[in-house]
Design an enzyme around this catalytic site. Structure first.
Site, PDB file in Angstrom:
ATOM      1  N   HIS A 109     -19.523  47.724  29.539  1.00 38.65           N
ATOM      2  CA  HIS A 109     -19.141  48.403  30.824  1.00 38.65           C
ATOM      3  C   HIS A 109     -19.852  49.805  31.021  1.00 38.65           C
ATOM      4  O   HIS A 109     -19.832  50.650  30.277  1.00 38.65           O
ATOM      5  CB  HIS A 109     -17.829  48.907  30.465  1.00 38.65           C
ATOM      6  N   HIS A 119     -22.016  52.250  34.768  1.00 40.99           N
ATOM      7  CA  HIS A 119     -22.046  52.313  36.210  1.00 40.99           C
ATOM      8  C   HIS A 119     -23.510  53.052  36.243  1.00 40.99           C
ATOM      9  O   HIS A 119     -23.622  54.228  36.770  1.00 40.99           O
ATOM     10  CB  HIS A 119     -20.895  53.176  36.521  1.00 40.99           C
ATOM     11  N   LYS A 167     -24.422  54.873  39.553  1.00 42.37           N
ATOM     12  CA  LYS A 167     -23.538  56.353  39.722  1.00 42.37           C
ATOM     13  C   LYS A 167     -24.196  57.257  39.021  1.00 42.37           C
ATOM     14  O   LYS A 167     -24.068  58.741  39.204  1.00 42.37           O
ATOM     15  CB  LYS A 167     -22.353  56.159  39.424  1.00 42.37           C
ATOM     16  N   HIS A 199     -11.230  46.732  36.816  1.00 44.77           N
ATOM     17  CA  HIS A 199     -10.744  48.069  36.148  1.00 44.77           C
ATOM     18  C   HIS A 199      -9.357  48.061  36.484  1.00 44.77           C
ATOM     19  O   HIS A 199      -8.897  47.914  37.506  1.00 44.77           O
ATOM     20  CB  HIS A 199     -11.263  49.355  37.130  1.00 44.77           C
ATOM     21  N   GLU A 209      -6.214  52.384  34.965  1.00 44.84           N
ATOM     22  CA  GLU A 209      -6.748  53.640  34.602  1.00 44.84           C
ATOM     23  C   GLU A 209      -6.017  54.879  34.719  1.00 44.84           C
ATOM     24  O   GLU A 209      -6.373  55.626  35.861  1.00 44.84           O
ATOM     25  CB  GLU A 209      -8.236  53.924  35.185  1.00 44.84           C
ATOM     26  N   ASP A 242     -19.246  53.108  29.727  1.00 45.84           N
ATOM     27  CA  ASP A 242     -18.654  53.511  30.998  1.00 45.84           C
ATOM     28  C   ASP A 242     -19.637  54.718  31.698  1.00 45.84           C
ATOM     29  O   ASP A 242     -20.666  54.732  31.746  1.00 45.84           O
ATOM     30  CB  ASP A 242     -17.359  54.230  31.128  1.00 45.84           C
ATOM     31  N   ASN A 243     -18.983  55.771  32.564  1.00 47.16           N
ATOM     32  CA  ASN A 243     -20.007  56.663  33.175  1.00 47.16           C
ATOM     33  C   ASN A 243     -21.015  57.706  32.292  1.00 47.16           C
ATOM     34  O   ASN A 243     -20.276  57.888  31.215  1.00 47.16           O
ATOM     35  CB  ASN A 243     -19.093  57.279  34.151  1.00 47.16           C
TER      36      ASN A 243
END
Ligand SMILES: [Zn+2]
Length: 452
Positions: free
Chosen positions: A90, A92, A95, A243, A246, A343-344
């Site tokens: 997972h 991004h 971004k 998602h 969250e 993730d991010n």
């Protein structure tokens, strides 16, 4: 037979066929017979000999470690930890690395969403996305990652075309180094529109997944939107990765509704739900019911500790009390597959990060109190995400797996997580590689800064 020292940076392989002798491997990543026969510590890591064929790039055989064994060229590891290459389920990548031009104004989830929307509108042409995407992949490669599933912002058709064009090119450029799989990140009601159908066709061409957030712009019924999503995914033969919940609102019921929709659709694909923070706020009875629903629907959960720590229970001037991590131990105890994802990374949703799955695993160990469970959670960053992404030769240390490995300067689980392991050594197809982390100065031009 040529013994080599196990000191940092000295991995030397002369022949095509050689053995990593005395490699400490998570028993959970070995074939059951090898794991049963090998000397295994309390922390679940087993001493092995790994036979590698550099001509094919695959592992030929894995045996319990034996000092006197008749082996080809022997690389003495003396109990150093060896992991399969990491797989991040997972991310991004479209971004990432915009913090320098687009910080989160208040640290909240709403602040992040607003900041990214502004940055996307002002900066996200294909060149900008590609530069940051490639930067992220170089970070990940240097830390030993071999495959990444990344969500691609697809809320707007024009932006979606840009993001998926970049993804397609990066897949080709990185083929053989990092396998990249895309997930269309959009509002759930998009899948009920002609734009959603067009997006699904793009996703199908890249081997990606349908996904999104459980929000609707039109006020459409969420259950009906989920039904439409699973119908479309069935039509195109695609997996789904959403998602979900969250939030620390205990009333959030997104996961239950996804589980019911999967069963209504008799969906045959694989469903992954990311975050699921709200589970952490449920009382025992409600949590047991949620876990039973997830299990019945065959859903994989991906916990995302870095983003949860950053965004959950966030309020200006107040120290957070809650951690936001999904109850990973309870899920795993019920035999729900649980992965841990990155993730991010350095965007308004998460301040830091470097696409290092060891760092993410360390976060999960600290936040989820997984230290005493040792090797049990190694598959969460290797074997399980490889299986979910459809990579049969990745994520395990067994005969027939790719010899894409990470050698750490650590002999125990404590040593493994105590240091950042910047001196880890990488094998790809059995050959040593030494990729270098990219320089942050490369990103200056994207932020309108003049490189120093
Ligand atoms: Zn995410």
């Amino acid at each position: 037979m040529t013994p080599h020292a196990g000191a940092p940076g000295t991995l030397r392989v002369r022949g095509d066929i050689y053995c990593l002798s005395g490699a400490r491997v998570a028993a959970s990543l070995l074939d059951a017979k090898v794991a049963a026969d090998a000397v295994t510590g309390r922390d679940g890591f087993a001493l092995t000999d790994i036979m590698i064929d550099g001509r094919t790039g695959f592992i030929r055989e894995v045996r319990p470690h034996a000092q006197e064994a008749d082996l080809p060229e022997r690389v003495e590891l003396r109990g150093r930890h060896v992991s399969p290459a990491f797989i991040d389920l997972h991310a991004h990548l479209d971004k990432g690395h915009i913090w320098h031009r687009c910080p989160n104004p208040d640290g909240t989830h709403a602040g992040a969403a607003g900041a990214v929307a502004r940055d996307r509108a002002s900066h996200w042409n294909e060149e900008d996305i590609a530069a940051r995407f490639d930067f992220a992949l170089r970070c990940a490669e240097a830390h030993g990652t071999r495959a990444i599933r990344t969500h691609i912002d697809s809320y707007d058709p024009v932006q979606a075309r840009r993001g998926w064009a970049v993804l397609t090119r990066q897949q080709a450029l990185w083929a053989g180094r990092i396998a990249v799989q895309g997930v269309a990140l959009t509002r759930i009601d998009t899948w009920s529109t002609p734009e959603g159908r067009a997006l699904a066709a793009i996703v199908a061409r890249t081997g990606g997944c349908l996904g999104g957030i459980l929000k609707t712009q039109s006020g459409a019924d969420l259950d009906a939107c989920l039904d439409r999503l699973f119908a479309l995914a069935t039509e195109y033969g695609l997996d789904v990765d959403l998602h979900v919940d969250e939030t620390l609102d205990p009333a959030a019921d997104g996961l239950d509704r996804v589980a019911r929709a999967v069963l209504r659709a008799r969906f045959a694909g694989r469903v992954t739900c990311g975050h699921c923070c709200a589970l952490a706020m449920q009382d025992d009875a409600r949590l047991a019911a949620s876990i039973a629903a997830v299990k019945a629907a065959g859903i994989t959960i991906v916990a995302l500790p870095a983003a949860n720590l950053y965004l959950q229970d966030r309020m200006a001037g107040r120290t957070p009390r809650l951690r936001g991590l999904a109850p990973v131990q309870e899920l795993a105890d019920a035999h729900v597959p649980v992965a841990i994802g990155g993730d991010n990374c350095r965007d308004p949703f998460t301040f830091g990060g470097d696409h290092d799955m060891l760092d993410i695993w360390r976060d999960a160990v600290r936040i989820g109190h997984l230290d005493l469970l040792g090797a049990a959670w190694a598959p969460a960053v290797t074997a399980l995400p490889a299986e979910v992404m459809g990579l049969p030769h990745q994520g395990r240390i067994t005969a027939g797996a790719r010899a894409d490995l990470i050698l750490f300067q650590a002999r125990t689980f404590s040593e493994l997580l105590a240091r950042p392991q910047v001196d880890r050594e990488l094998l790809r197809g059995g050959r040593p590689i030494a990729p270098v982390l990219p320089d942050y100065a490369e990103l200056d031009v994207l932020a309108g800064l003049t490189p120093a």
